[in-house]
Design an enzyme around this catalytic site. Structure first.
Site, PDB file in Angstrom:
ATOM      1  N   ASP A  65     -61.261  66.448 -86.505  1.00  0.00           N
ATOM      2  CA  ASP A  65     -62.064  67.351 -85.669  1.00  0.00           C
ATOM      3  C   ASP A  65     -61.280  68.589 -85.250  1.00  0.00           C
ATOM      4  O   ASP A  65     -60.074  68.693 -85.500  1.00  0.00           O
ATOM      5  CB  ASP A  65     -62.607  66.589 -84.439  1.00  0.00           C
ATOM      6  CG  ASP A  65     -61.548  65.737 -83.746  1.00  0.00           C
ATOM      7  OD1 ASP A  65     -60.343  65.911 -84.038  1.00  0.00           O
ATOM      8  OD2 ASP A  65     -61.926  64.895 -82.917  1.00  0.00           O
ATOM      9  N   ASN A 133     -65.034  56.959 -73.011  1.00  0.00           N
ATOM     10  CA  ASN A 133     -66.466  56.625 -73.087  1.00  0.00           C
ATOM     11  C   ASN A 133     -66.853  56.069 -74.462  1.00  0.00           C
ATOM     12  O   ASN A 133     -68.031  56.012 -74.797  1.00  0.00           O
ATOM     13  CB  ASN A 133     -67.332  57.854 -72.743  1.00  0.00           C
ATOM     14  CG  ASN A 133     -67.168  58.996 -73.742  1.00  0.00           C
ATOM     15  OD1 ASN A 133     -66.384  58.903 -74.684  1.00  0.00           O
ATOM     16  ND2 ASN A 133     -67.898  60.076 -73.538  1.00  0.00           N
ATOM     17  N   HIS A 135     -66.036  57.347 -77.421  1.00  0.00           N
ATOM     18  CA  HIS A 135     -66.207  58.292 -78.536  1.00  0.00           C
ATOM     19  C   HIS A 135     -65.062  58.170 -79.538  1.00  0.00           C
ATOM     20  O   HIS A 135     -63.918  57.894 -79.165  1.00  0.00           O
ATOM     21  CB  HIS A 135     -66.388  59.732 -78.043  1.00  0.00           C
ATOM     22  CG  HIS A 135     -65.158  60.439 -77.561  1.00  0.00           C
ATOM     23  ND1 HIS A 135     -64.896  60.646 -76.225  1.00  0.00           N
ATOM     24  CD2 HIS A 135     -64.149  61.029 -78.229  1.00  0.00           C
ATOM     25  CE1 HIS A 135     -63.771  61.327 -76.103  1.00  0.00           C
ATOM     26  NE2 HIS A 135     -63.286  61.572 -77.304  1.00  0.00           N
ATOM     27  N   GLU A 140     -69.681  61.867 -79.503  1.00  0.00           N
ATOM     28  CA  GLU A 140     -70.017  61.392 -78.158  1.00  0.00           C
ATOM     29  C   GLU A 140     -71.148  60.359 -78.244  1.00  0.00           C
ATOM     30  O   GLU A 140     -71.846  60.284 -79.258  1.00  0.00           O
ATOM     31  CB  GLU A 140     -70.478  62.576 -77.300  1.00  0.00           C
ATOM     32  CG  GLU A 140     -69.420  63.645 -77.066  1.00  0.00           C
ATOM     33  CD  GLU A 140     -68.349  63.252 -76.054  1.00  0.00           C
ATOM     34  OE1 GLU A 140     -68.176  62.045 -75.767  1.00  0.00           O
ATOM     35  OE2 GLU A 140     -67.665  64.170 -75.553  1.00  0.00           O
TER      36      GLU A 140
HETATM   37  C1  GLP Z   1     -60.206  63.501 -78.174  1.00  0.00           C
HETATM   38  C2  GLP Z   1     -60.100  63.424 -79.692  1.00  0.00           C
HETATM   39  C3  GLP Z   1     -60.224  61.989 -80.178  1.00  0.00           C
HETATM   40  C4  GLP Z   1     -59.304  61.094 -79.371  1.00  0.00           C
HETATM   41  C5  GLP Z   1     -59.708  61.120 -77.921  1.00  0.00           C
HETATM   42  C6  GLP Z   1     -58.834  60.239 -77.050  1.00  0.00           C
HETATM   43  O1  GLP Z   1     -61.492  63.616 -77.720  1.00  0.00           O
HETATM   44  N1  GLP Z   1     -61.087  64.218 -80.341  1.00  0.00           N
HETATM   45  O2  GLP Z   1     -59.894  61.938 -81.565  1.00  0.00           O
HETATM   46  O3  GLP Z   1     -59.371  59.778 -79.876  1.00  0.00           O
HETATM   47  O4  GLP Z   1     -59.586  62.456 -77.461  1.00  0.00           O
HETATM   48  O5  GLP Z   1     -57.657  60.929 -76.718  1.00  0.00           O
HETATM   49  P1  GLP Z   1     -56.345  60.276 -76.196  1.00  0.00           P
HETATM   50  O6  GLP Z   1     -55.785  59.530 -77.352  1.00  0.00           O
HETATM   51  O7  GLP Z   1     -55.473  61.426 -75.796  1.00  0.00           O
HETATM   52  O8  GLP Z   1     -56.705  59.394 -75.075  1.00  0.00           O
END
Ligand code: GLP
Length: 253
Positions: A65, A133, A135, A140
């Protein structure tokens, strides 16, 4: 799904890196994620590379992404982040590290372009984190379980969670380009890593909840080769944790 419960973040990284490294050495196509969750995995892969235990020289990599509106030289773009955190420290060819074009003035065209690029590829192993949440990538809740690369408006909780990387919350982009759940599910293997209590509900929904667009991570229940690697805190809300531990012990290979 295989559920591997490790004692801490470092062990999570080691377990994930051990699964990913053989694909790298074979010159496979890797699916990379940003965020803090995969950092211990990347650190272990970098250590293995420096020790001569793995090479990425024939690999290609595709990011999940990108934020809409950030140019590639923006420090918070995922284009830049994956280089700082991982790919600049290994022997992958930089031109072979692909991501959606967040700077395209037409994000819908950028999404189509990235989907077309991915349609011609076969990702051997996809690394995933998970949001609080549920995702995955930037899909989302309510995202189509078979969706393709798309423009996604970010949930206020995601914006709040990701604000820590920006100077102010207002600077966090409101939209992202993301591989859809259908896109990322085409990967041959999926390795999802999560640590900390803040991920416990999302992991519970992913592993034990119904398959539902309300918890995008739950799509992994439909995948043939998904491994969920978590620490004790992220596993703390699983009802059947002892069963998963036993299954790991009984695994023949
Ligand atoms: C972002 C990214 C996801 C990631 C998520 C959780 O939204 N697009 O790919 O898994 O955050 O992030 P973190 O690993 O920093 O908790």
């Amino acid at each position: 799904m295989d559920i591997i419960i490790c004692k801490d973040e470092q062990e999570v990284g080691k377990a994930a890196a051990a699964l990913i490294a053989p694909f790298a050495t074979k010159g496979g196509t890797l699916g990379l994620a940003t965020g803090s969750s995969p950092l211990s995995t990347y650190q272990e892969l970098i250590r293995m590379y420096e020790a001569g235990e793995v090479s990425f020289k024939n690999c290609k990599a595709f990011l999940l992404d990108e934020y809409v509106g950030l140019t590639r030289d923006n420090e918070n773009s995922y284009f830049k982040t994956i280089r700082k955190e991982f790919t600049d420290h290994i022997d992958i060819v930089d031109e072979e590290v692909y991501s959606p074009d967040g700077a395209n003035p037409d994000p819908y065209a950028a999404a189509e372009e990235y989907e077309a690029k991915l349609a011609a590829e076969s990702v051997d192993v996809q690394i995933l984190g998970i949001g609080g949440n549920g995702h995955i990538a930037f899909n989302e809740p309510t995202s189509s379980l078979s969706g393709l690369t798309k423009v996604q408006a970010l949930h206020p909780k995601t914006v709040e969670d990701n604000a820590r990387f920006f100077n102010t919350i207002e600077e966090v982009p409101t939209h992202a380009l993301t591989q859809g759940l259908g896109t990322l599910s085409r990967a041959q293997n999926i390795v999802l890593v999560a640590t900390g209590e803040g991920k416990a509900d999302a992991i519970r929904g992913t592993v034990e909840g119904p398959v539902t667009a309300s918890c995008p991570g739950s799509i992994l229940q439909m995948h043939n080769n998904a491994t969920i690697i978590i620490d004790e805190a992220a596993a703390s809300k699983l009802e059947n944790a002892d069963h998963y531990r036993l299954m790991e012990q009984l695994k023949l290979r």
